[in-house]
Design a protein around this motif. Sequence first.
Motif, short mmCIF file in Angstrom:
data_model
loop_
_atom_site.label_atom_id
_atom_site.label_comp_id
_atom_site.label_asym_id
_atom_site.label_seq_id
_atom_site.Cartn_x
_atom_site.Cartn_y
_atom_site.Cartn_z
N GLU A 1 28.24 42.17 52.80
CA GLU A 1 28.89 43.02 53.78
C GLU A 1 27.82 43.73 54.60
N ALA A 2 27.98 43.73 55.92
CA ALA A 2 27.00 44.37 56.80
C ALA A 2 26.99 45.88 56.58
N GLU A 3 25.81 46.46 56.71
CA GLU A 3 25.64 47.90 56.54
C GLU A 3 25.05 48.52 57.80
N GLU A 4 25.34 49.79 58.01
CA GLU A 4 24.82 50.54 59.14
C GLU A 4 23.29 50.47 59.17
N LYS A 5 22.73 50.17 60.33
CA LYS A 5 21.27 50.10 60.59
C LYS A 5 20.56 48.99 59.82
N GLU A 6 21.31 48.07 59.25
CA GLU A 6 20.71 46.93 58.55
C GLU A 6 20.19 45.92 59.56
N LYS A 7 19.00 45.43 59.34
CA LYS A 7 18.38 44.42 60.22
C LYS A 7 18.98 43.05 59.91
N LEU A 8 19.28 42.27 60.95
CA LEU A 8 19.74 40.90 60.75
C LEU A 8 18.55 40.08 60.26
N CYS A 9 18.68 39.47 59.11
CA CYS A 9 17.60 38.69 58.50
C CYS A 9 18.01 37.24 58.33
N ARG A 10 17.05 36.38 58.50
CA ARG A 10 17.28 34.95 58.33
C ARG A 10 17.83 34.65 56.95
N GLY A 11 18.72 33.64 56.89
CA GLY A 11 19.23 33.20 55.61
C GLY A 11 20.39 34.01 55.06
N ASN A 12 20.90 34.96 55.84
CA ASN A 12 22.02 35.78 55.37
C ASN A 12 23.24 35.61 56.26
N VAL A 13 24.40 35.74 55.65
CA VAL A 13 25.67 35.82 56.36
C VAL A 13 26.19 37.23 56.14
N TYR A 14 26.50 37.92 57.23
CA TYR A 14 26.97 39.30 57.18
C TYR A 14 28.43 39.36 57.57
N ILE A 15 29.24 40.00 56.75
CA ILE A 15 30.67 40.14 57.00
C ILE A 15 30.95 41.57 57.45
N ALA A 16 31.73 41.73 58.51
CA ALA A 16 32.11 43.06 58.97
C ALA A 16 32.94 43.76 57.90
N PRO A 17 32.61 45.01 57.57
CA PRO A 17 33.43 45.75 56.61
C PRO A 17 34.82 46.00 57.17
N ARG A 18 35.80 46.09 56.29
CA ARG A 18 37.15 46.33 56.78
C ARG A 18 37.23 47.69 57.46
N ASP A 19 38.00 47.72 58.53
CA ASP A 19 38.30 48.92 59.31
C ASP A 19 37.10 49.46 60.10
N TYR A 20 36.06 48.65 60.32
CA TYR A 20 34.93 49.01 61.17
C TYR A 20 34.64 47.87 62.15
N HIS A 21 34.41 48.21 63.42
CA HIS A 21 33.85 47.22 64.34
C HIS A 21 32.39 47.02 63.96
N LEU A 22 31.93 45.80 64.06
CA LEU A 22 30.53 45.46 63.77
C LEU A 22 29.85 45.17 65.10
N LEU A 23 28.76 45.89 65.37
CA LEU A 23 28.02 45.74 66.62
C LEU A 23 26.56 45.42 66.32
N VAL A 24 25.91 44.74 67.26
CA VAL A 24 24.48 44.47 67.14
C VAL A 24 23.77 45.35 68.17
N GLU A 25 22.78 46.11 67.72
CA GLU A 25 22.01 47.00 68.59
C GLU A 25 20.78 46.28 69.15
N ASP A 26 20.14 46.90 70.15
CA ASP A 26 18.98 46.29 70.81
C ASP A 26 17.83 46.00 69.84
N ASP A 27 17.72 46.78 68.77
CA ASP A 27 16.64 46.55 67.80
C ASP A 27 17.03 45.53 66.72
#
Length: 189
Positions: A61-87
């Motif tokens: 499950e994706a977490e706040e301020k977590e960096k997208l890393c190779r080899g992982n699949v990130y699932i949006a947590p329920r009841d939260y929009h998941l966004l990708v920031e410039d960093d």
Amino acid sequence: MEYRAIVMGCSAGGFDALETVLRKIDRDFQIPIAVVQHVSPDFQNNIACLLNSRVDINIKEAEEKEKLCRGNVYIAPRDYHLLVEDDETFSLSMEPHVNFSRPSVDPLFESAADVYRESLIGIILTGSNHDGSEGLKRIKKLGGMSIVQNPDTAYAFEMPRAAIETAGADYILELDEVSEFLNGIVKGR
């Protein structure tokens, strides 16, 4: 073209579709994948845990301020929009529902398109509304690749059909062809 991220969205029938796609992704797959699956806020199971027990690639499950890393699949947590920031980190938002959903596919796709531009792949799978079609349109506008599950064989055809009508698709694939296609991209085929 070297792709740096993949975003994927689904709704009705989405869990089975995700399992089908992710089960066949190579264990050493090197592009991070972020997923929005529409879920009721009352849904008590953790989709990431359920999928992680059934596939070889690491799912979390994706977490706040977590960096997208190779080899992982990130699932949006329920009841939260998941966004990708410039960093290239995630942010979680409690902004109002988009397309009757939170999480919604469009905010993920649009934010990721702004960050990754032509090095992004957007994928729309089964679903019963038009969520994701505007986000896929933005991905294509900024030079990314669009893949849509064949609406004729999807559990729910509305999301794939809306995506094709709104954004067009570089590839319309059967569900069992998606992982093979992605594995091929990583291996340069």
